[in-house]
Design a protein around this motif. Structure first.
Motif, PDB file in Angstrom:
ATOM      1  N   GLU A  40      17.540  -3.420 -29.582  1.00 55.47           N
ATOM      2  CA  GLU A  40      16.385  -3.310 -28.693  1.00 55.47           C
ATOM      3  C   GLU A  40      16.554  -4.128 -27.412  1.00 55.47           C
ATOM      4  OE1 GLU A  40      12.827  -4.125 -30.908  1.00 55.47           O
ATOM      5  OE2 GLU A  40      13.115  -2.368 -32.182  1.00 55.47           O
ATOM      6  N   GLY A  41      17.685  -3.938 -26.741  1.00 53.35           N
ATOM      7  CA  GLY A  41      17.898  -4.534 -25.421  1.00 53.35           C
ATOM      8  C   GLY A  41      18.310  -5.987 -25.408  1.00 53.35           C
ATOM      9  N   ALA A  42      18.796  -6.519 -26.528  1.00 49.61           N
ATOM     10  CA  ALA A  42      19.199  -7.924 -26.562  1.00 49.61           C
ATOM     11  C   ALA A  42      20.261  -8.150 -27.633  1.00 49.61           C
ATOM     12  CB  ALA A  42      17.996  -8.818 -26.848  1.00 49.61           C
ATOM     13  N   VAL A  43      20.981  -9.247 -27.467  1.00 53.11           N
ATOM     14  CA  VAL A  43      21.946  -9.692 -28.466  1.00 53.11           C
ATOM     15  C   VAL A  43      21.158 -10.431 -29.545  1.00 53.11           C
ATOM     16  CG1 VAL A  43      23.860 -11.285 -28.877  1.00 53.11           C
ATOM     17  CG2 VAL A  43      23.833  -9.880 -26.798  1.00 53.11           C
ATOM     18  N   CYS A  44      21.356 -10.069 -30.809  1.00 52.34           N
ATOM     19  CA  CYS A  44      20.687 -10.755 -31.920  1.00 52.34           C
ATOM     20  C   CYS A  44      21.733 -11.474 -32.762  1.00 52.34           C
ATOM     21  CB  CYS A  44      19.917  -9.763 -32.780  1.00 52.34           C
ATOM     22  SG  CYS A  44      18.493  -9.062 -31.938  1.00 52.34           S
ATOM     23  N   LEU A  45      21.420 -12.728 -33.114  1.00 50.30           N
ATOM     24  CA  LEU A  45      22.314 -13.586 -33.884  1.00 50.30           C
ATOM     25  C   LEU A  45      21.576 -14.166 -35.074  1.00 50.30           C
ATOM     26  CD1 LEU A  45      23.442 -15.843 -30.906  1.00 50.30           C
ATOM     27  CD2 LEU A  45      24.750 -13.951 -31.810  1.00 50.30           C
ATOM     28  N   VAL A  46      22.316 -14.484 -36.120  1.00 53.19           N
ATOM     29  CA  VAL A  46      21.756 -15.231 -37.238  1.00 53.19           C
ATOM     30  C   VAL A  46      22.704 -16.379 -37.531  1.00 53.19           C
ATOM     31  CG1 VAL A  46      22.843 -13.832 -39.039  1.00 53.19           C
ATOM     32  CG2 VAL A  46      20.776 -15.105 -39.561  1.00 53.19           C
ATOM     33  N   GLY A  47      22.149 -17.526 -37.862  1.00 49.92           N
ATOM     34  CA  GLY A  47      22.991 -18.677 -38.179  1.00 49.92           C
ATOM     35  C   GLY A  47      22.171 -19.939 -38.310  1.00 49.92           C
ATOM     36  N   GLY A  48      22.892 -21.050 -38.259  1.00 51.13           N
ATOM     37  CA  GLY A  48      22.235 -22.341 -38.340  1.00 51.13           C
ATOM     38  C   GLY A  48      22.000 -22.834 -39.747  1.00 51.13           C
ATOM     39  N   GLY A  49      22.293 -22.021 -40.743  1.00 56.51           N
ATOM     40  CA  GLY A  49      22.100 -22.438 -42.127  1.00 56.51           C
ATOM     41  C   GLY A  49      23.427 -22.595 -42.842  1.00 56.51           C
ATOM     42  N   PRO A  50      23.396 -23.025 -44.091  1.00 53.12           N
ATOM     43  CA  PRO A  50      24.634 -23.193 -44.852  1.00 53.12           C
ATOM     44  C   PRO A  50      25.381 -21.869 -45.010  1.00 53.12           C
ATOM     45  CG  PRO A  50      22.711 -23.951 -46.104  1.00 53.12           C
ATOM     46  CD  PRO A  50      22.211 -23.364 -44.841  1.00 53.12           C
ATOM     47  N   GLY A  51      26.667 -21.885 -44.724  1.00 52.76           N
ATOM     48  CA  GLY A  51      27.492 -20.702 -44.865  1.00 52.76           C
ATOM     49  C   GLY A  51      27.376 -19.700 -43.741  1.00 52.76           C
ATOM     50  N   GLU A  52      26.610 -20.012 -42.710  1.00 50.07           N
ATOM     51  CA  GLU A  52      26.444 -19.107 -41.570  1.00 50.07           C
ATOM     52  C   GLU A  52      26.983 -19.767 -40.310  1.00 50.07           C
ATOM     53  OE1 GLU A  52      25.598 -16.037 -41.901  1.00 50.07           O
ATOM     54  OE2 GLU A  52      24.797 -16.107 -43.925  1.00 50.07           O
ATOM     55  N   GLN A  53      27.094 -18.981 -39.252  1.00 54.94           N
ATOM     56  CA  GLN A  53      27.652 -19.503 -38.009  1.00 54.94           C
ATOM     57  C   GLN A  53      26.736 -20.554 -37.382  1.00 54.94           C
ATOM     58  OE1 GLN A  53      28.255 -16.024 -35.606  1.00 54.94           O
ATOM     59  NE2 GLN A  53      26.133 -15.421 -35.680  1.00 54.94           N
ATOM     60  N   PRO A  54      27.324 -21.575 -36.740  1.00 52.58           N
ATOM     61  CA  PRO A  54      26.517 -22.619 -36.102  1.00 52.58           C
ATOM     62  C   PRO A  54      25.911 -22.119 -34.793  1.00 52.58           C
ATOM     63  CG  PRO A  54      28.843 -23.097 -35.857  1.00 52.58           C
ATOM     64  CD  PRO A  54      28.746 -21.864 -36.703  1.00 52.58           C
ATOM     65  N   LEU A  55      24.697 -22.551 -34.514  1.00 54.65           N
ATOM     66  CA  LEU A  55      24.000 -22.122 -33.290  1.00 54.65           C
ATOM     67  C   LEU A  55      23.597 -23.329 -32.434  1.00 54.65           C
ATOM     68  CD1 LEU A  55      21.699 -19.353 -34.840  1.00 54.65           C
ATOM     69  CD2 LEU A  55      23.892 -19.044 -33.699  1.00 54.65           C
ATOM     70  N   GLU A  56      24.475 -24.327 -32.344  1.00 53.86           N
ATOM     71  CA  GLU A  56      24.150 -25.509 -31.554  1.00 53.86           C
ATOM     72  C   GLU A  56      23.955 -25.154 -30.083  1.00 53.86           C
ATOM     73  OE1 GLU A  56      27.451 -25.938 -33.078  1.00 53.86           O
ATOM     74  OE2 GLU A  56      26.735 -26.831 -34.917  1.00 53.86           O
ATOM     75  N   GLY A  57      23.023 -25.831 -29.464  1.00 52.50           N
ATOM     76  CA  GLY A  57      22.761 -25.631 -28.042  1.00 52.50           C
ATOM     77  C   GLY A  57      21.882 -24.443 -27.727  1.00 52.50           C
ATOM     78  N   LEU A  58      21.456 -23.695 -28.736  1.00 50.56           N
ATOM     79  CA  LEU A  58      20.597 -22.532 -28.512  1.00 50.56           C
ATOM     80  C   LEU A  58      19.202 -22.858 -29.033  1.00 50.56           C
ATOM     81  CD1 LEU A  58      23.030 -19.693 -29.604  1.00 50.56           C
ATOM     82  CD2 LEU A  58      22.540 -20.491 -27.294  1.00 50.56           C
ATOM     83  N   ALA A  59      18.305 -23.144 -28.115  1.00 53.99           N
ATOM     84  CA  ALA A  59      16.942 -23.529 -28.477  1.00 53.99           C
ATOM     85  C   ALA A  59      15.965 -22.456 -28.035  1.00 53.99           C
ATOM     86  CB  ALA A  59      16.588 -24.856 -27.818  1.00 53.99           C
ATOM     87  N   ASP A  60      14.889 -22.308 -28.799  1.00 51.71           N
ATOM     88  CA  ASP A  60      13.846 -21.340 -28.474  1.00 51.71           C
ATOM     89  C   ASP A  60      13.296 -21.624 -27.080  1.00 51.71           C
ATOM     90  OD1 ASP A  60      12.082 -19.233 -28.814  1.00 51.71           O
ATOM     91  OD2 ASP A  60      10.599 -20.449 -29.861  1.00 51.71           O
ATOM     92  N   GLY A  61      13.282 -20.620 -26.234  1.00 50.99           N
ATOM     93  CA  GLY A  61      12.797 -20.774 -24.861  1.00 50.99           C
ATOM     94  C   GLY A  61      13.852 -21.277 -23.892  1.00 50.99           C
ATOM     95  N   GLY A  62      15.032 -21.603 -24.380  1.00 53.68           N
ATOM     96  CA  GLY A  62      16.103 -22.110 -23.534  1.00 53.68           C
ATOM     97  C   GLY A  62      16.884 -20.984 -22.885  1.00 53.68           C
TER      98      GLY A  62
END
Length: 171
Positions: A40-62
């Motif tokens: 729907e017009g955007a890149v979607c990612l999942v992560g930040g939890g155990p066993g998933e890709q890290p999402l450091e530096g990506l904050a809501d509204g940033g």
């Protein structure tokens, strides 16, 4: 207006075809390779939890910068700025994004329980393109590998080529 539409079409087509994007969050020292889906017009990612890709530096509204690579050659195709938003667990937007992400997640340890685990332990982010395309840099922007004890840089032992050659002849 036409230039903006062409930029959006280029971003969408590149992101749909590539399974990997490079994302540099605001203030992050380097970009990180992340798997994603275009939804729907955007890149979607999942992560930040155990066993998933890290999402450091990506904050809501940033904000962040996304670089999409070519799936076949691996070269940089397009770089664009994005606004980061975290989707609320259980919302219709979250459910739709997770349905797409679930189909692309490789080697999931928990199969059908994955969405429930993501709801408990992970973040689902939507990176919506903003502004125009960033110009491609003149240099390669290659970074040296992160130091690790698993990496060794020693000369090849003198007898190794002969040993390998004998094994090939024996077959």
């Amino acid at each position: 207006m036409t230039s903006e539409l062409l930029d959006r079409a280029l971003i969408e087509e590149a992101a749909k075809k590539s399974g990997l994007v490079w994302v540099r969050g605001a203030g992050a020292p380097a970009a990180r390779a992340l798997w994603h889906v275009w939804h729907e017009g955007a890149v979607c990612l999942v992560g930040g939890g155990p066993g998933e890709q890290p999402l450091e530096g990506l904050a809501d509204g940033g904000s962040a910068e996304v670089t999409v690579r070519s799936k076949d050659k691996g070269g940089r195709l397009v770089t664009f700025p994005v606004t980061v938003s975290e989707l609320a667990s259980g919302s219709p937007e979250w459910e739709a994004a997770v349905a797409e992400l679930k189909g692309k997640r490789l080697n999931a340890p928990d199969g059908e329980e994955m969405p429930a685990r993501w709801a408990r332990e992970c973040r689902v982010l939507r990176l919506a393109p903003t502004g125009s395309l960033a110009p491609l840099p003149a240099d390669s922007q290659a970074e040296p590998p992160v130091p690790t004890p698993a990496t060794t840089r020693r000369p090849t032992p003198a007898g190794l080529p002969k040993l390998l050659l004998r094994r090939r002849k024996a077959r």
